[in-house]
Design an enzyme around this catalytic site. Structure first.
Site, PDB file in Angstrom:
ATOM      1  N   SER A 138      -1.819  -8.828   5.269  1.00  0.00           N
ATOM      2  CA  SER A 138      -1.717 -10.185   5.811  1.00  0.00           C
ATOM      3  C   SER A 138      -1.375 -11.092   4.643  1.00  0.00           C
ATOM      4  O   SER A 138      -1.576 -10.723   3.474  1.00  0.00           O
ATOM      5  CB  SER A 138      -3.075 -10.600   6.391  1.00  0.00           C
ATOM      6  OG  SER A 138      -3.128 -11.993   6.617  1.00  0.00           O
ATOM      7  N   TYR A 151     -12.343 -10.882   6.248  1.00  0.00           N
ATOM      8  CA  TYR A 151     -10.918 -10.600   6.489  1.00  0.00           C
ATOM      9  C   TYR A 151     -10.123 -10.710   5.185  1.00  0.00           C
ATOM     10  O   TYR A 151      -9.324  -9.835   4.857  1.00  0.00           O
ATOM     11  CB  TYR A 151     -10.402 -11.589   7.543  1.00  0.00           C
ATOM     12  CG  TYR A 151      -9.023 -11.298   8.077  1.00  0.00           C
ATOM     13  CD1 TYR A 151      -8.842 -10.443   9.154  1.00  0.00           C
ATOM     14  CD2 TYR A 151      -7.896 -11.893   7.513  1.00  0.00           C
ATOM     15  CE1 TYR A 151      -7.573 -10.190   9.671  1.00  0.00           C
ATOM     16  CE2 TYR A 151      -6.632 -11.645   8.020  1.00  0.00           C
ATOM     17  CZ  TYR A 151      -6.480 -10.799   9.096  1.00  0.00           C
ATOM     18  OH  TYR A 151      -5.218 -10.549   9.597  1.00  0.00           O
TER      19      TYR A 151
HETATM   20  P1  NAD Z   1      -4.201  -7.387  18.236  1.00  0.00           P
HETATM   21  O1  NAD Z   1      -5.575  -7.808  18.557  1.00  0.00           O
HETATM   22  O2  NAD Z   1      -3.059  -7.747  19.137  1.00  0.00           O
HETATM   23  O3  NAD Z   1      -4.125  -5.815  18.018  1.00  0.00           O
HETATM   24  C1  NAD Z   1      -5.111  -5.126  17.309  1.00  0.00           C
HETATM   25  C2  NAD Z   1      -4.997  -3.666  17.661  1.00  0.00           C
HETATM   26  O4  NAD Z   1      -6.039  -2.967  16.956  1.00  0.00           O
HETATM   27  C3  NAD Z   1      -5.215  -3.385  19.144  1.00  0.00           C
HETATM   28  O5  NAD Z   1      -4.402  -2.293  19.537  1.00  0.00           O
HETATM   29  C4  NAD Z   1      -6.699  -2.999  19.202  1.00  0.00           C
HETATM   30  O6  NAD Z   1      -7.015  -2.181  20.318  1.00  0.00           O
HETATM   31  C5  NAD Z   1      -6.793  -2.232  17.896  1.00  0.00           C
HETATM   32  N1  NAD Z   1      -8.172  -2.082  17.423  1.00  0.00           N
HETATM   33  C6  NAD Z   1      -9.107  -3.032  17.210  1.00  0.00           C
HETATM   34  N2  NAD Z   1     -10.248  -2.467  16.796  1.00  0.00           N
HETATM   35  C7  NAD Z   1     -10.018  -1.130  16.731  1.00  0.00           C
HETATM   36  C8  NAD Z   1     -10.798  -0.009  16.376  1.00  0.00           C
HETATM   37  N3  NAD Z   1     -12.086  -0.136  15.994  1.00  0.00           N
HETATM   38  N4  NAD Z   1     -10.247   1.216  16.457  1.00  0.00           N
HETATM   39  C9  NAD Z   1      -8.961   1.358  16.868  1.00  0.00           C
HETATM   40  N5  NAD Z   1      -8.177   0.344  17.205  1.00  0.00           N
HETATM   41  C10 NAD Z   1      -8.694  -0.889  17.130  1.00  0.00           C
HETATM   42  O7  NAD Z   1      -3.959  -7.950  16.765  1.00  0.00           O
HETATM   43  P2  NAD Z   1      -2.641  -8.099  15.858  1.00  0.00           P
HETATM   44  O8  NAD Z   1      -2.491  -9.542  15.576  1.00  0.00           O
HETATM   45  O9  NAD Z   1      -1.495  -7.327  16.403  1.00  0.00           O
HETATM   46  O10 NAD Z   1      -3.178  -7.432  14.517  1.00  0.00           O
HETATM   47  C11 NAD Z   1      -2.674  -6.228  14.001  1.00  0.00           C
HETATM   48  C12 NAD Z   1      -2.825  -6.225  12.490  1.00  0.00           C
HETATM   49  O11 NAD Z   1      -2.050  -7.283  11.944  1.00  0.00           O
HETATM   50  C13 NAD Z   1      -4.266  -6.469  12.024  1.00  0.00           C
HETATM   51  O12 NAD Z   1      -4.545  -5.641  10.906  1.00  0.00           O
HETATM   52  C14 NAD Z   1      -4.236  -7.932  11.612  1.00  0.00           C
HETATM   53  O13 NAD Z   1      -5.196  -8.221  10.653  1.00  0.00           O
HETATM   54  C15 NAD Z   1      -2.838  -8.051  11.072  1.00  0.00           C
HETATM   55  N6  NAD Z   1      -2.331  -9.408  10.997  1.00  0.00           N
HETATM   56  C16 NAD Z   1      -2.200 -10.188  12.119  1.00  0.00           C
HETATM   57  C17 NAD Z   1      -1.705 -11.466  11.996  1.00  0.00           C
HETATM   58  C18 NAD Z   1      -1.524 -12.374  13.169  1.00  0.00           C
HETATM   59  O14 NAD Z   1      -1.212 -13.556  12.965  1.00  0.00           O
HETATM   60  N7  NAD Z   1      -1.647 -11.902  14.397  1.00  0.00           N
HETATM   61  C19 NAD Z   1      -1.352 -11.974  10.741  1.00  0.00           C
HETATM   62  C20 NAD Z   1      -1.495 -11.164   9.624  1.00  0.00           C
HETATM   63  C21 NAD Z   1      -1.978  -9.879   9.768  1.00  0.00           C
END
Ligand code: NAD
Length: 256
Positions: A138, A151
């Site tokens: 991130s 985080y």
């Molecule tokens: P999201 O909530 O849409 O997806 C998260 C995914 O992780 C889902 O498929 C969920 O089922 C899975 N998950 C959660 N806990 C779990 C567990 N214990 N075991 C297995 N699967 C699990 O979120 P996202 O925004 O797509 O996030 C994905 C990644 O991107 C994360 O690592 C997040 O930190 C990172 N990220 C997101 C953003 C943002 O703005 N959305 C920005 C930077 C980084």
């Protein structure tokens, strides 16, 4: 470009993980999905791209379940060529009120799971002489925000793990790099928009504008499709000597 390869994408039933899984599938890679919630929908979306799809429901906070998933992936497709460590959760609170159980869960899911999946995937990649490990960190792996202690700590850790993985395999065909998104409008961020709208008593649209305005100069969300294209680049021959980078796609967030 990736025909015959297998990609395991953690946390790929939703959001960024699903976007990356689809981008790799569009290049011909077979995919192992992982994550909670609806599975049939994401499976169908990936299968529609003409590749084979499998699913394992490992809870990424549990090392034994991660090991079971790696074994399952090898049974299904021979080996994992591309590992995308993406599963992640968020919790927002000041440190003095941050619930210790939330800290433990975020460190386990956002950081330790990447270590476990990486240590288990590397031997087969090393035997094959080729591999790609992509860690979805991130912009919070590069800079901090208040109220996100676990985080930010986990994501800085992921960037560090990325560099070590890259260095230990630097003379091989295995690369490891991190992707550092700014805001992406997924369920994880929608919760933060909703919380802001409630706290300030403003509309969803106004809360979204405020959220972007605080951090992201472009005033635009990055999309899962754009992040998927970056993952494809890391897997391409042009990415052969890209090792240990933390590449932000953040609308200028970290440039300030
Ligand atoms: P999201 O909530 O849409 O997806 C998260 C995914 O992780 C889902 O498929 C969920 O089922 C899975 N998950 C959660 N806990 C779990 C567990 N214990 N075991 C297995 N699967 C699990 O979120 P996202 O925004 O797509 O996030 C994905 C990644 O991107 C994360 O690592 C997040 O930190 C990172 N990220 C997101 C953003 C943002 O703005 N959305 C920005 C930077 C980084």
């Amino acid at each position: 470009m990736l025909k015959g390869k297998t990609a395991l994408v953690t946390g790929s039933t939703s959001g960024i993980g699903l976007g990356i899984a689809k981008a790799l599938a569009a290049q011909g890679a077979n995919v192992v999905l992982n994550g909670f919630g609806d599975v049939d929908g994401p499976k169908a979306e990936v299968a529609a791209l003409g590749v084979q799809v499998a699913y394992h429901g490992a809870d990424m906070s549990k090392p034994a379940e991660i090991a079971d998933m790696l074994t399952y992936a090898a049974q299904q497709f021979g080996r994992v060529d591309i590992l995308v460590n993406n599963a992640g959760i968020q919790h927002v609170s000041r440190i003095e009120s941050f619930a210790p159980e939330r800290w433990d869960a975020i460190i386990a899911i956002n950081l330790s799971s990447a270590f476990h999946a990486t240590r288990l995937a590397l031997p087969a990649m090393q035997a094959a002489g080729w591999g790609r490990i992509i860690n979805v960190a991130s912009v919070h792996g590069l800079v901090a925000s208040a109220e996100k202690a676990a985080y930010v700590a986990a994501k800085h850790g992921v960037v560090g793990l990325t560099k070590v993985t890259a260095l230990e395999n630097a003379t091989t065909g295995i690369t490891c790099n991190a992707i550092c998104p700014g805001w992406v409008l997924t369920p994880l961020v929608q919760k933060q928009v909703d919380a802001k709208a409630t706290a300030l008593g403003v509309s969803n649209e106004e809360a979204t504008r405020l959220l972007l305005g605080e951090k992201e100069p472009s005033m635009q969300f990055t999309t899962p499709e754009e992040l998927g294209a970056l993952a494809v680049f890391f897997c391409s021959p042009a990415g052969n000597n890209v090792r240990g980078v933390a590449w932000n796609m953040d609308g200028g967030w970290a440039a300030q």
